[in-house]
Design a protein around this motif. Structure first.
Motif, PDB file in Angstrom:
ATOM      1  N   PRO A 109       0.532  -1.096   0.068  1.00 25.74           N
ATOM      2  CA  PRO A 109      -0.162   0.177   0.245  1.00 25.74           C
ATOM      3  C   PRO A 109       0.917   1.270   0.103  1.00 25.74           C
ATOM      4  O   PRO A 109       0.309   2.357  -0.375  1.00 25.74           O
ATOM      5  N   LEU A 110       2.106   1.227   0.293  1.00 16.76           N
ATOM      6  CA  LEU A 110       2.959   2.350   0.415  1.00 16.76           C
ATOM      7  C   LEU A 110       4.017   2.207  -0.499  1.00 16.76           C
ATOM      8  O   LEU A 110       4.949   1.208  -0.499  1.00 16.76           O
ATOM      9  N   SER A 111       4.451   3.339  -1.011  1.00 16.03           N
ATOM     10  CA  SER A 111       5.698   3.327  -1.945  1.00 16.03           C
ATOM     11  C   SER A 111       7.110   3.467  -1.014  1.00 16.03           C
ATOM     12  O   SER A 111       6.655   3.917   0.206  1.00 16.03           O
ATOM     13  N   PRO A 112       8.066   3.276  -1.571  1.00 17.15           N
ATOM     14  CA  PRO A 112       9.135   3.492  -0.686  1.00 17.15           C
ATOM     15  C   PRO A 112       9.216   4.944  -0.085  1.00 17.15           C
ATOM     16  O   PRO A 112       9.525   5.334   1.120  1.00 17.15           O
ATOM     17  N   GLN A 113       8.928   5.949  -0.989  1.00 18.31           N
ATOM     18  CA  GLN A 113       8.689   7.210  -0.570  1.00 18.31           C
ATOM     19  C   GLN A 113       7.692   7.668   0.370  1.00 18.31           C
ATOM     20  O   GLN A 113       7.916   8.664   1.015  1.00 18.31           O
ATOM     21  N   ASP A 114       6.573   6.731   0.319  1.00 12.41           N
ATOM     22  CA  ASP A 114       5.628   7.103   1.309  1.00 12.41           C
ATOM     23  C   ASP A 114       6.028   6.634   2.484  1.00 12.41           C
ATOM     24  O   ASP A 114       5.741   7.329   3.631  1.00 12.41           O
ATOM     25  N   CYS A 115       6.845   5.546   2.702  1.00 16.55           N
ATOM     26  CA  CYS A 115       7.464   5.223   3.897  1.00 16.55           C
ATOM     27  C   CYS A 115       8.419   6.204   4.534  1.00 16.55           C
ATOM     28  O   CYS A 115       8.404   6.364   5.571  1.00 16.55           O
ATOM     29  N   LEU A 116       9.036   6.866   3.483  1.00 13.00           N
ATOM     30  CA  LEU A 116      10.233   7.853   4.140  1.00 13.00           C
ATOM     31  C   LEU A 116       9.211   9.190   4.623  1.00 13.00           C
ATOM     32  O   LEU A 116       9.582   9.737   5.806  1.00 13.00           O
ATOM     33  N   VAL A 117       8.406   9.511   3.886  1.00 12.70           N
ATOM     34  CA  VAL A 117       7.426  10.625   4.424  1.00 12.70           C
ATOM     35  C   VAL A 117       6.867  10.188   5.747  1.00 12.70           C
ATOM     36  O   VAL A 117       6.687  10.935   6.654  1.00 12.70           O
ATOM     37  N   ALA A 118       6.257   8.771   5.839  1.00 11.31           N
ATOM     38  CA  ALA A 118       5.580   8.611   6.981  1.00 11.31           C
ATOM     39  C   ALA A 118       6.457   8.505   8.243  1.00 11.31           C
ATOM     40  O   ALA A 118       6.083   8.788   9.350  1.00 11.31           O
TER      41      ALA A 118
END
Length: 140
Positions: free
Chosen positions: A7-16
């Motif tokens: 559900p999350l891209s690697p960039q989403d993970c960094l933002v999260a």
């Protein structure tokens, strides 16, 4: 339509992770938000990232933090969706957000410790990353 397995891209993970650090002391500061925005807009890792996703990822993190085991759930998402080669990048971004306002709250320090553990960041590497963040955020 998003793949339910990721559900999350690697960039989403960094933002999260950056948002989690900012929200960890229950006081999201302007300097921290500016740091997150700056990272998303300037760093090469976010070159192909849709910056409009920051709001969606923020809502996800805040929803997780309202749950009893929300931090564990966040780390589970990170383990599933963030490539290991980006673990040190994630920790560096987390340190930059924590240092952005010039003070480190106890809750931020505890979360950084937990991130080090969850992402298996070597102590020497962690110290170097932390020192770099401290040096970048000093004020006169």
């Amino acid at each position: 339509m998003q793949d339910t397995a990721h559900p999350l891209s690697p960039q989403d993970c960094l933002v999260a992770l950056m948002i989690a650090v900012s929200a960890s002391d229950e006081n999201v500061r302007t300097a921290e938000l500016v740091k997150i925005d700056s990272a998303v807009n300037m760093l090469p890792i976010f070159a192909s990232y849709d910056a409009d996703r920051v709001r969606t990822v923020s809502a996800l993190v805040m929803d997780l933090f309202e749950q009893e085991d929300g931090l564990d759930a966040l780390f589970g998402l990170l383990r599933e969706n963030l490539p290991e080669r980006l673990f040190e990048t994630a920790y560096a971004l987390a340190c930059d957000v924590a240092a952005a306002d010039g003070t480190l709250q106890e809750t931020e320090l505890r979360l950084l410790e937990e991130i080090r553990y969850e992402l298996n960041i070597d102590r020497l590497h962690a110290a170097a990353i932390e020192r770099g963040a401290r040096a970048r955020h000093l004020s006169l």
